[in-house]
Design a protein around this motif. Structure first.
Motif, PDB file in Angstrom:
ATOM      1  N   ASN A  42      40.840  47.580  49.450  1.00  0.00           N
ATOM      2  CA  ASN A  42      40.088  46.925  48.380  1.00  0.00           C
ATOM      3  C   ASN A  42      39.190  47.877  47.599  1.00  0.00           C
ATOM      4  O   ASN A  42      38.987  47.688  46.392  1.00  0.00           O
ATOM      5  CB  ASN A  42      39.237  45.784  48.959  1.00  0.00           C
ATOM      6  CG  ASN A  42      40.067  44.565  49.310  1.00  0.00           C
ATOM      7  OD1 ASN A  42      41.151  44.363  48.777  1.00  0.00           O
ATOM      8  ND2 ASN A  42      39.568  43.749  50.228  1.00  0.00           N
ATOM      9  N   GLU A  52      41.768  48.580  42.638  1.00  0.00           N
ATOM     10  CA  GLU A  52      41.498  48.282  41.229  1.00  0.00           C
ATOM     11  C   GLU A  52      41.573  49.545  40.380  1.00  0.00           C
ATOM     12  O   GLU A  52      42.056  49.530  39.251  1.00  0.00           O
ATOM     13  CB  GLU A  52      40.116  47.639  41.087  1.00  0.00           C
ATOM     14  CG  GLU A  52      40.013  46.240  41.649  1.00  0.00           C
ATOM     15  CD  GLU A  52      40.518  45.183  40.670  1.00  0.00           C
ATOM     16  OE1 GLU A  52      40.852  45.542  39.514  1.00  0.00           O
ATOM     17  OE2 GLU A  52      40.575  43.999  41.061  1.00  0.00           O
ATOM     18  N   LEU A  85      46.219  43.175  37.086  1.00  0.00           N
ATOM     19  CA  LEU A  85      46.653  42.972  38.462  1.00  0.00           C
ATOM     20  C   LEU A  85      46.707  41.472  38.702  1.00  0.00           C
ATOM     21  O   LEU A  85      45.741  40.760  38.411  1.00  0.00           O
ATOM     22  CB  LEU A  85      45.676  43.618  39.452  1.00  0.00           C
ATOM     23  CG  LEU A  85      45.439  45.133  39.332  1.00  0.00           C
ATOM     24  CD1 LEU A  85      44.498  45.593  40.445  1.00  0.00           C
ATOM     25  CD2 LEU A  85      46.735  45.902  39.387  1.00  0.00           C
ATOM     26  N   TRP A  86      47.813  40.981  39.235  1.00  0.00           N
ATOM     27  CA  TRP A  86      47.921  39.561  39.537  1.00  0.00           C
ATOM     28  C   TRP A  86      47.507  39.333  40.981  1.00  0.00           C
ATOM     29  O   TRP A  86      47.966  40.046  41.891  1.00  0.00           O
ATOM     30  CB  TRP A  86      49.344  39.080  39.311  1.00  0.00           C
ATOM     31  CG  TRP A  86      49.732  39.005  37.863  1.00  0.00           C
ATOM     32  CD1 TRP A  86      48.981  39.369  36.788  1.00  0.00           C
ATOM     33  CD2 TRP A  86      50.984  38.537  37.345  1.00  0.00           C
ATOM     34  NE1 TRP A  86      49.679  39.161  35.624  1.00  0.00           N
ATOM     35  CE2 TRP A  86      50.907  38.643  35.931  1.00  0.00           C
ATOM     36  CE3 TRP A  86      52.142  38.036  37.930  1.00  0.00           C
ATOM     37  CZ2 TRP A  86      51.956  38.278  35.099  1.00  0.00           C
ATOM     38  CZ3 TRP A  86      53.191  37.667  37.103  1.00  0.00           C
ATOM     39  CH2 TRP A  86      53.108  37.775  35.705  1.00  0.00           C
ATOM     40  N   LYS A  87      46.672  38.304  41.204  1.00  0.00           N
ATOM     41  CA  LYS A  87      46.100  38.092  42.533  1.00  0.00           C
ATOM     42  C   LYS A  87      46.263  36.635  42.961  1.00  0.00           C
ATOM     43  O   LYS A  87      46.168  35.711  42.147  1.00  0.00           O
ATOM     44  CB  LYS A  87      44.611  38.446  42.538  1.00  0.00           C
ATOM     45  CG  LYS A  87      44.323  39.894  42.145  1.00  0.00           C
ATOM     46  CD  LYS A  87      42.833  40.173  42.105  1.00  0.00           C
ATOM     47  CE  LYS A  87      42.547  41.609  41.679  1.00  0.00           C
ATOM     48  NZ  LYS A  87      41.087  41.894  41.617  1.00  0.00           N
ATOM     49  N   LYS A  88      46.492  36.457  44.243  1.00  0.00           N
ATOM     50  CA  LYS A  88      46.477  35.122  44.861  1.00  0.00           C
ATOM     51  C   LYS A  88      46.103  35.306  46.319  1.00  0.00           C
ATOM     52  O   LYS A  88      46.835  35.955  47.071  1.00  0.00           O
ATOM     53  CB  LYS A  88      47.834  34.431  44.739  1.00  0.00           C
ATOM     54  CG  LYS A  88      47.861  33.015  45.327  1.00  0.00           C
ATOM     55  CD  LYS A  88      49.186  32.322  45.049  1.00  0.00           C
ATOM     56  CE  LYS A  88      49.275  30.962  45.741  1.00  0.00           C
ATOM     57  NZ  LYS A  88      48.164  30.056  45.375  1.00  0.00           N
ATOM     58  N   GLU A 134      44.809  37.028  49.340  1.00  0.00           N
ATOM     59  CA  GLU A 134      44.685  38.464  49.583  1.00  0.00           C
ATOM     60  C   GLU A 134      45.783  39.268  48.899  1.00  0.00           C
ATOM     61  O   GLU A 134      45.724  40.496  48.847  1.00  0.00           O
ATOM     62  CB  GLU A 134      44.720  38.739  51.100  1.00  0.00           C
ATOM     63  CG  GLU A 134      43.567  38.125  51.861  1.00  0.00           C
ATOM     64  CD  GLU A 134      43.663  38.401  53.365  1.00  0.00           C
ATOM     65  OE1 GLU A 134      44.077  39.508  53.746  1.00  0.00           O
ATOM     66  OE2 GLU A 134      43.324  37.492  54.148  1.00  0.00           O
ATOM     67  N   ILE A 171      48.055  41.009  46.063  1.00  0.00           N
ATOM     68  CA  ILE A 171      47.856  41.616  44.745  1.00  0.00           C
ATOM     69  C   ILE A 171      49.179  42.230  44.309  1.00  0.00           C
ATOM     70  O   ILE A 171      49.787  43.021  45.047  1.00  0.00           O
ATOM     71  CB  ILE A 171      46.762  42.703  44.775  1.00  0.00           C
ATOM     72  CG1 ILE A 171      45.434  42.120  45.277  1.00  0.00           C
ATOM     73  CG2 ILE A 171      46.583  43.324  43.387  1.00  0.00           C
ATOM     74  CD1 ILE A 171      44.322  43.164  45.397  1.00  0.00           C
ATOM     75  N   ARG A 199      50.683  44.079  47.438  1.00  0.00           N
ATOM     76  CA  ARG A 199      49.765  44.293  48.554  1.00  0.00           C
ATOM     77  C   ARG A 199      49.551  42.941  49.235  1.00  0.00           C
ATOM     78  O   ARG A 199      49.158  41.972  48.601  1.00  0.00           O
ATOM     79  CB  ARG A 199      48.446  44.846  48.008  1.00  0.00           C
ATOM     80  CG  ARG A 199      47.541  45.552  49.028  1.00  0.00           C
ATOM     81  CD  ARG A 199      46.803  44.671  49.976  1.00  0.00           C
ATOM     82  NE  ARG A 199      45.938  43.659  49.427  1.00  0.00           N
ATOM     83  CZ  ARG A 199      44.621  43.815  49.206  1.00  0.00           C
ATOM     84  NH1 ARG A 199      44.028  44.945  49.470  1.00  0.00           N
ATOM     85  NH2 ARG A 199      43.906  42.788  48.721  1.00  0.00           N
ATOM     86  N   ASP A 205      44.074  42.044  52.917  1.00  0.00           N
ATOM     87  CA  ASP A 205      42.868  42.869  52.783  1.00  0.00           C
ATOM     88  C   ASP A 205      42.822  43.927  53.871  1.00  0.00           C
ATOM     89  O   ASP A 205      42.349  45.048  53.643  1.00  0.00           O
ATOM     90  CB  ASP A 205      41.624  41.988  52.887  1.00  0.00           C
ATOM     91  CG  ASP A 205      41.414  41.104  51.659  1.00  0.00           C
ATOM     92  OD1 ASP A 205      41.941  41.452  50.585  1.00  0.00           O
ATOM     93  OD2 ASP A 205      40.735  40.060  51.788  1.00  0.00           O
ATOM     94  N   ASP A 210      51.513  33.414  49.610  1.00  0.00           N
ATOM     95  CA  ASP A 210      50.791  33.817  48.398  1.00  0.00           C
ATOM     96  C   ASP A 210      51.540  34.928  47.675  1.00  0.00           C
ATOM     97  O   ASP A 210      51.640  34.930  46.436  1.00  0.00           O
ATOM     98  CB  ASP A 210      49.378  34.283  48.753  1.00  0.00           C
ATOM     99  CG  ASP A 210      48.451  33.140  49.126  1.00  0.00           C
ATOM    100  OD1 ASP A 210      48.830  31.966  48.907  1.00  0.00           O
ATOM    101  OD2 ASP A 210      47.349  33.407  49.638  1.00  0.00           O
TER     102      ASP A 210
END
Length: 330
Positions: free
Chosen positions: A64, A68, A82-85, A87, A89, A105, A108, A124
């Motif tokens: 983490n 970014e 960055l697309w996230k849902k 944890e 990515i 990814r 975390d 996710d």
């Protein structure tokens, strides 16, 4: 559909006594590729690698505190975001393998024991991949979703991640599956995976089911403890949440089984039916690799690299029976 195998028996002099060593050569019922099962006792043990876990955290691009800043961006479909849902990515692969090449990814945490992977990790991630696939331009594409976990499975980065490769050109094995399944459909009026389930369901290689997904051991395994997941819903992009949860649940069960067997590394792959026609059904494959540790060894050697033939030491019917007995408790 034929489950064809041949048997050779080698005589080996060990300690003054002649022993018979049985080798099975099995043919994949779809592509006719061969796999060789060498029946021998193999000690499965993972030596500790806690020091490497800690050392790799200091530079890991997927943790983490760095992702970014370091992650490559897709300037087109993802518009540099960055697309996230949860944890998960999703971002571009800095070393792309195709026109559309992504990294997902998963967690975390920098390292997970196999029993620590959760259904949510995979669900996710699968939802993010679905979102991306839904924005691709029209045309025939070969879509594969794959994972290498730990160095003995070919991963250069320990942090759990998946790769998505979307190309106009098929890989060699994907092409074999594509034209072989087309021939099967033309001859039998149904796709190969539906017919495979009809033949295997209730048999010695059948494991069980999760939501909208059924699981079995591969007749001609491509690696150690090779299992196949076959979905009710055909294309990945259109799969319902229940279907994706079925895949996630089955993967988690198999990873828990691997850990019980003393394993910690694996590969998996989806061959997606999207853009390929009714003759093809998305199918999922997972194999264990030799356990990663201080003294791990590679289980891919000249037979695979040059002959394209897998060699394993475990009999599918044996480990299918073992997993089936504990499937509902995992």
């Amino acid at each position: 559909m034929e489950f064809r195998k041949e048997v050779e028996v080698a005589k080996v002099l060990v300690g003054g006594k002649v022993e018979d060593s049985v080798v099975e050569i099995r043919y994949d019922p779809l592509t006719l590729q061969t796999s060789r099962i060498v029946k021998k006792s193999l000690s499965i043990k993972s030596e500790g690698f806690e020091e490497e876990i800690e050392n790799t955290k200091s530079w890991c691009p997927f943790c983490n505190e760095r992702i970014e800043e370091i992650a490559a961006r897709d300037p087109e479909i993802m518009r540099g975001e960055l697309w996230k849902k949860g944890e998960a990515i999703l971002f571009s692969n800095i070393v792309p393998y195709s026109r559309y090449s992504l990294v997902l990814r998963l967690s975390d945490q920098h390292f997970l024991n196999l029993s620590e992977f959760t259904e949510k990790h995979f669900f996710d991630g699968f939802k993010l991949i679905q979102d991306y696939l839904g924005k691709l331009p029209e045309g025939k594409l070969y879509i594969t979703i794959g994972m290498n976990y730990l160095k003995s499975a070919g991963s250069s980065i320990m942090h759990p991640h998946i790769q998505v490769v979307i190309s106009e050109s098929s890989t060699d094995y994907f092409a074999r599956m594509d034209w072989s399944s087309l021939e099967f459909m033309e001859s039998n009026g149904k796709d190969f995976w539906v017919a495979l389930l009809e033949k295997e369901r209730g048999g010695e290689r059948y494991i069980g089911s999760t939501e909208r997904t059924e699981w079995l051991a591969a007749f001609a395994p491509k690696g150690f403890f090779h299992f196949i997941g076959i979905p009710e819903e055909r294309t990945f992009v259109d799969m319902s949440d229940d279907q994706l949860k079925g895949f996630a649940s089955g993967i988690v069960k198999i990873l828990k089984y691997y850990e019980r067997r003393g394993l910690n590394a694996f590969n998996f792959a989806f061959f997606c039916a999207d853009r390929l026609g009714e003759h093809f059904r998305t199918n999922f494959h997972i194999v264990a690799r030799t356990p990663f540790g201080k003294f791990y060894w590679c289980d891919v050697f000249f037979s695979k690299v040059f002959h394209d033939e897998s060699v394993t030491f475990f009999v599918p019917e044996d480990y299918a029976r073992e997993l089936k007995d504990i499937w509902n408790s995992l």
